[in-house]
Design an enzyme around this catalytic site. Sequence first.
Site, PDB file in Angstrom:
ATOM      1  N   LYS A 157       0.854  -1.190   0.000  1.00  0.00           N
ATOM      2  CA  LYS A 157       0.000   0.000   0.000  1.00  0.00           C
ATOM      3  C   LYS A 157       0.886   1.234   0.000  1.00  0.00           C
ATOM      4  O   LYS A 157       1.963   1.242   0.616  1.00  0.00           O
ATOM      5  CB  LYS A 157      -0.906   0.028   1.234  1.00  0.00           C
ATOM      6  CG  LYS A 157      -1.719   1.322   1.375  1.00  0.00           C
ATOM      7  CD  LYS A 157      -2.477   1.395   2.699  1.00  0.00           C
ATOM      8  CE  LYS A 157      -3.160   2.753   2.821  1.00  0.00           C
ATOM      9  NZ  LYS A 157      -3.910   2.894   4.089  1.00  0.00           N
ATOM     10  N   GLU A 176      -8.079  12.723  12.287  1.00  0.00           N
ATOM     11  CA  GLU A 176      -7.257  11.596  12.706  1.00  0.00           C
ATOM     12  C   GLU A 176      -6.386  11.950  13.904  1.00  0.00           C
ATOM     13  O   GLU A 176      -5.485  12.781  13.814  1.00  0.00           O
ATOM     14  CB  GLU A 176      -6.374  11.104  11.561  1.00  0.00           C
ATOM     15  CG  GLU A 176      -5.619   9.840  11.889  1.00  0.00           C
ATOM     16  CD  GLU A 176      -4.994   9.180  10.676  1.00  0.00           C
ATOM     17  OE1 GLU A 176      -4.149   8.304  10.857  1.00  0.00           O
ATOM     18  OE2 GLU A 176      -5.362   9.544   9.540  1.00  0.00           O
ATOM     19  N   GLU A 236      -7.320  -1.679   2.818  1.00  0.00           N
ATOM     20  CA  GLU A 236      -6.545  -0.484   3.131  1.00  0.00           C
ATOM     21  C   GLU A 236      -6.596  -0.197   4.635  1.00  0.00           C
ATOM     22  O   GLU A 236      -5.590   0.153   5.265  1.00  0.00           O
ATOM     23  CB  GLU A 236      -7.110   0.703   2.343  1.00  0.00           C
ATOM     24  CG  GLU A 236      -6.412   2.014   2.586  1.00  0.00           C
ATOM     25  CD  GLU A 236      -7.074   3.170   1.854  1.00  0.00           C
ATOM     26  OE1 GLU A 236      -6.788   4.322   2.231  1.00  0.00           O
ATOM     27  OE2 GLU A 236      -7.884   2.928   0.940  1.00  0.00           O
ATOM     28  N   GLU A 248     -11.492  10.547  -4.726  1.00  0.00           N
ATOM     29  CA  GLU A 248     -11.392  10.580  -3.261  1.00  0.00           C
ATOM     30  C   GLU A 248     -10.658  11.826  -2.793  1.00  0.00           C
ATOM     31  O   GLU A 248     -11.036  12.452  -1.795  1.00  0.00           O
ATOM     32  CB  GLU A 248     -10.680   9.326  -2.755  1.00  0.00           C
ATOM     33  CG  GLU A 248     -10.565   9.274  -1.243  1.00  0.00           C
ATOM     34  CD  GLU A 248      -9.949   7.990  -0.731  1.00  0.00           C
ATOM     35  OE1 GLU A 248      -9.214   8.042   0.272  1.00  0.00           O
ATOM     36  OE2 GLU A 248     -10.206   6.922  -1.329  1.00  0.00           O
ATOM     37  N   LYS A 304     -12.047  14.979  -0.271  1.00  0.00           N
ATOM     38  CA  LYS A 304     -11.309  15.480   0.890  1.00  0.00           C
ATOM     39  C   LYS A 304     -10.981  16.962   0.753  1.00  0.00           C
ATOM     40  O   LYS A 304     -11.032  17.714   1.736  1.00  0.00           O
ATOM     41  CB  LYS A 304     -10.037  14.657   1.077  1.00  0.00           C
ATOM     42  CG  LYS A 304     -10.332  13.217   1.487  1.00  0.00           C
ATOM     43  CD  LYS A 304      -9.081  12.349   1.523  1.00  0.00           C
ATOM     44  CE  LYS A 304      -9.398  10.937   1.992  1.00  0.00           C
ATOM     45  NZ  LYS A 304      -8.217  10.040   1.967  1.00  0.00           N
TER      46      LYS A 304
END
Length: 640
Positions: free
Chosen positions: A393, A440, A484, A625, A629
Amino acid sequence: MVDVPDSAAAAEPEQAGLLDRAELAVRADVPAFVVDLVIDAGLLAPRGNGSEGECFGADDVEILAAARALVGEGVAIEEMAALAMRHVTNVENLIDDAIDLLKRHIKRDSPDRDALVASVNRLVPVATKLVVGHFERTLWARAMARVADAPAIAAGAILVRTRRLDRRVDPLAVYASAGADRLRSVWLRPGHGVGLAAIGEVESIEPSGEDRFSAASAARAVLAARIRRDGPPEGPAPVLVGGFSFAPSRQAAGNDSQPPRPNDGEDPRRGPSWRGFGDCRTVLPELTVIDREDGTWVLAATRVGPDGDEAAAGAALEQRLAAFEAEPLPAAAGRAGWTAASVDCGRDDHCERTASTVACRSTPAPAECGRDDHYEALVSEAVAAIGRGALHKVVLARTLMLDRGLDVVEVLDRLRQRNPACATFAFSVGETTFLGATPEELVALDGSRLQTVALAGTAPRGDSSETDERLAAGLLASAKNRSEHRFVVDGITAALTGLGLVDPAPAEPGLMRLNSVQHLHTPITAEVQRRRTGASDMDVLRVAGVLHPTAAVGGAPTGAALEFIARHEGFDRGWYAAPVGWCDLDGNGEMGVALRCALTGPEGACLFAGAGVVAGSRPAEELAETAYKLRALLDAIDGR
């Protein structure tokens, strides 16, 4: 009576003379924490660490006795430990160079091993005598030259006075009232009922390189020992605020042969300028305002002057606190909104141009995300590398450039109102500000209790409740997104295992729903060992270094992913996707991952967004994506 062989008899007194840490402290007549500090600084190393535990000898007692003598003359043991750590680092580098020199000389004269050993035995004492003699002569000469100007023992100490206000103060208003000539930052957690503003700089910790986290942690411990606190026991501890770079400056440049990152002003073509931010910059502010459940607290800090006059320093703090209490702070909200002038979107076709403005659609669909050929080609290259087994990844980022700076306070106010579950932040150096609202949390540490979160896998929010639930169900069922996410959970758990007991993580991820996107979300907790006795204490800065970068912002395996990013992404991330936040001088604090963010100044702004690429990723979907964001920040900029 059993005869004892000569070799065993000779070893017996030596073993009998060995000491553990507690015995060493008693023999040297120093407190136990001094032993810990000296070992942490690298001046003492245990002779053994096997079944019998650590062992120390008589020469170690002499070293501690020397340290005790220095303390007896007024040298602070914590400052001595900090100096020793610098000494150890430099000496180790010097020793490596000396060994290389000896090897080149010895190999040239004789390849025979016995001859090599004999040469080492002859040369090492000679070299040691030269170095020690030079150090002693230089120290003596310079010390005598400065002795007449020696500061008082109290000089170098820092006073911090803490007071609870009789009114509530909005930290964003405090941040807004500070001038651009001062460092200033703000950290807002509306969902947690906590906010912090920091103005000015009394002390700054700015290590660089791969060891920047552990170096910042050690410097925090040494700084804490210099602080003289004055305030009620229930008040907050003094805090450091700031952040770290995603990668060390040389690594960020792509490889060791490259020049430093653009914050040194040498390569503006590589993207935004991070001048003034560095690999790490954490600051003890002159003024800190902390708003929490029990009210608003203000902390004022200052250095004791060269004359050691603590009374004068305390009087200066009182004046500063009185001036702050008397100051009518402006409201944080209600200022004129930011109006976009023009946006250099590159090939991002989802933007609609008008005569004088560019307004980005509030709901960019995949087809409207623009034909960013570079980013899509980069994703394709990453998928191919994953297919070859080079990595599993990698998280790839892109930027969106605005040709006019942002109204920072207005954007921050909108971000905190729209994203109460996020940490809204800003760090300002001169006229440049790094701001955002990150969902996060990298790590929160309170005592020995650690909290973090795995956040990876993204879908947009729907325009209706039915559409929103359908998108959420699709995210939870997506094999690509769950894969992921699992990389992130496994990476965090593996990193924390080395620190202590990790509580079982939930088997299934939940959802974190934000204003414009939703993520797969797994909370993770752990108990870590805290010593609180020196530079090796496991504080929040050191934990951040253990966790960063998670697979949510770097990839897996970490080394391969970071190498791919450095070689292919095409710009310096700086503080984007790196730890930012605060750490109090007791080692507790909170560090978030800098996401949904922008770097802004008078000449323009740079917005950042990234997406995780795994096997099966499709370039157009990853580009979409990043658009979802970016939308979170763009909507706050244009007020939509």
